[in-house]
Design an enzyme around this catalytic site. Structure first.
Site, short mmCIF file in Angstrom:
data_model
loop_
_atom_site.label_atom_id
_atom_site.label_comp_id
_atom_site.label_asym_id
_atom_site.label_seq_id
_atom_site.Cartn_x
_atom_site.Cartn_y
_atom_site.Cartn_z
N SER A 178 0.83 -1.19 0.00
CA SER A 178 0.00 0.00 0.00
C SER A 178 0.87 1.26 0.00
CB SER A 178 -0.95 -0.03 1.20
OG SER A 178 -1.91 1.00 1.11
N ASP A 219 -9.91 -3.91 -5.22
CA ASP A 219 -9.32 -2.98 -4.27
C ASP A 219 -10.01 -1.62 -4.39
OD1 ASP A 219 -7.68 -1.22 -2.81
OD2 ASP A 219 -5.88 -2.38 -3.24
N HIS A 233 -8.23 -4.61 -0.59
CA HIS A 233 -6.96 -3.98 -0.25
C HIS A 233 -6.21 -4.71 0.86
CE1 HIS A 233 -4.17 -0.65 -0.46
NE2 HIS A 233 -4.25 -0.46 0.84
#
Length: 398
Positions: free
Chosen positions: A208, A315, A347
Site C-alpha cells: 500500500s 481494491d 486492499h
C-alpha cells in the site's frame, strides 16, 4: 497470473554501480555505526508524542460523518478479526524470535523489528535470505507491527524479516518518510550479517503506502546510480543493484490519479497534498513512482532489480489500474517486471483476512517463491473462523 508464474520472471540482481560512483554516493551516508539506547522512558516519550500527533491528525481530518463511519467500521473490523489478532499479538510480544525496536537512525520512529528463523544458525555459519518489509497505513497510521503475521510465517521458513517503522504524517512529510525508508534499508545492508542475514540476498517488499515509498526509494536510488549525482529522495545511499527483487503489494504508484479517488473516500485532497509536499508545496508528480518510471533517462532501468507487482481487482482503496500502468512503464524501461492480478481481492485481503482464514497464504507463498527461486505452496491452520474473515472483508473501511 498465479504465484508460480513469478518463477518465470527473470529474478536477477541489477547491474552493479561503477566503483567510483558508488564510493562517491556512499560518502553521503553518515549513519554507519549508530548505537542508540532504547529505554522505557524513551518509549513513554514516543507514546505521548504519538497521542499528540493523533489529535493533530484528527484536526486535519475533522469529525464528519464520513470519518465517523469509517472509524466505526474499523472498530467492527478489528473485533471480527480479534481471535487472530490476539494470537499474532501474543507471538509479537512474547516470542524470542522477534527482536523489537532496533534503532536504525537518529530520527523519531527510525526503528525496526527483526524476525529471525527458529533454528539458531550463527554457530553453523548459515546466512539466511532477507526480506525488508515496508508497511502501509495511508501515510498516517502505519506501524512496523502491521507485518507481524507475514513476518512470522516467512521467518518460520528460514527468512530473516526486517519490518521498518517510519514517520507518519503529521510527524513527517513523504520526503521524510523516504529518508526513513532509505536509512532503514541502508542499515539492513550494513548490519544484517550480525543477525545471520545474507546482505547479498535481500528482497524489498512494500504494501500500500509502503509500496509507494519502497518503489520510489528504489527508483530514486537507480536514478542516482545512473547519473552519479545526488537525487531528492535517495539519501542515505544504498545500491539498488544489491537488491535481489522488489515486490509491491497493492501499492499506490499513481499519486496524481489517486488524489481524486482518495478525496472521495475521505482522505481529502488538501490533506493528501500536504503529505505529498516538498518545501510546503504539493508534489504529487515528483513523488509518484509511476511518474518517475516514465521520466527515466535511457539506461536507468539497468540499475534496477526484477519487480513483482501484486494487486487485487476489487481494491477500493487503491485501484489496480496504477499497478498495471507501472508494470507497462517498467517494461518500456527494459526492467524485468511481472504483474499478478488477483480476481476479487480487496486492499487488505492478502495481508490479513486470507492468511487468518487458514489454508494457503498466497502472499507469503509468492514472496517466498521470489526469495527461494522455486514454487512455494504451504497450508496453515486457521487463526480466525472463515465466516468472521469474510465479514471483516465486507466491513473493512480500506
Amino acid at each position: 497470473m498465479t504465484a508460480s508464474a513469478v518463477l518465470d520472471a527473470d529474478i536477477r540482481p541489477a547491474k552493479h554501480l561503477p566503483r567510483a560512483i558508488h564510493r562517491r554516493l556512499l560518502s553521503l551516508d553518515s549513519l554507519a555505526d549508530l548505537q542508540l539506547p532504547f529505554t522505557p522512558a524513551a518509549a513513554a516519550r514516543q507514546a505521548w508524542l504519538l497521542v499528540k500527533l493523533a489529535f493533530t491528525l484528527l484536526g486535519y481530518l475533522g469529525v464528519g460523518w464520513r470519518w465517523t463511519m469509517a472509524f466505526m467500521r474499523l472498530c467492527i473490523y478489528a473485533v471480527l478479526l480479534l481471535p487472530g489478532f490476539l494470537q499474532v499479538i501474543g507471538f509479537y510480544v512474547f516470542s524470542p524470535r522477534v527482536l523489537k525496536s532496533i534503532p536504525y537512525g537518529h530520527q523519531p520512529r527510525q526503528r525496526l523489528d527483526l524476525y529471525v528463523p527458529p533454528i539458531p544458525a550463527r554457530a553453523k555459519g548459515v546466512k539466511y535470505p532477507v526480506v525488508v518489509f515496508i508497511t502501509g497505513g495511508a501515510w498516517t497510521i502505519g506501524y512496523k507491527a502491521w507485518g507481524a503475521l507475514l513476518a512470522k510465517r516467512l521467518s518460520k521458513h528460514g527468512v530473516v524479516v526486517a519490518c521498518l517503522d517510519y514517520r507518519n504524517f503529521p510527524q513527517g512529510s513523504a520526503v521524510q518518510m523516504l529518508e526513513d525508508i532509505n536509512t532503514g534499508i541502508s542499515w539492513v545492508f550494513r548490519k544484517i550479517h550480525h543477525h545471520c542475514g545474507d546482505p547479498d540476498n535481500i528482497v524489498l517488499v512494500g504494501q500500500s503506502a509502503g509500496g509507494q515509498l519502497g518503489a520510489l526509494a528504489l527508483f530514486r536510488q537507480a536514478e542516482q546510480a545512473a547519473t552519479g549525482r545526488p537525487v531528492l529522495g535517495a539519501s542515505p545511499v544504498w545500491s539498488p543493484s544489491d537488491v535481489r527483487a522488489f515486490v509491491g503489494v497493492s501499492g499506490a504508484y499513481d499519486l496524481e490519479g489517486l488524489a481524486e479517488h482518495l478525496h472521495r473516500r475521505g482522505l481529502y485532497k488538501n490533506l493528501f497534498e500536504q503529505i505529498m509536499s516538498i518545501n510546503g508545496l504539493p508534489a504529487l508528480h515528483q513523488l509518484s513512482p509511476l511518474a518517475a518510471a516514465r521520466s527515466w533517462a535511457p539506461g536507468t532501468g539497468r540499475f534496477l532489480p526484477s519487480v513483482v507487482l501484486v494487486h487485487g481487482t476489487n481494491d477500493k482503496s487503491v485501484p489496480h489500474s496504477g499497478t498495471l500502468q507501472l508494470h507497462e512503464a517498467l517494461q518500456a524501461a527494459q526492467v524485468s517486471s511481472t504483474c499478478v492480478m488477483i480476481e476479487g481481492k480487496g486492499h487488505t485481503a492478502f495481508l490479513l483476512e486470507d492468511p487468518m482464514r487458514g489454508g494457503r497464504d498466497l502472499l507469503m507463498d509468492l514472496i517466498l517463491s521470489v526469495v527461494t527461486g522455486r514454487e512455494e505452496s504451504h497450508l496453515y491452520s486457521w487463526l480466525c473462523p472463515s465466516v468472521l474473515c469474510s465479514a471483516a472483508g465486507w466491513v473493512c473501511p480500506f
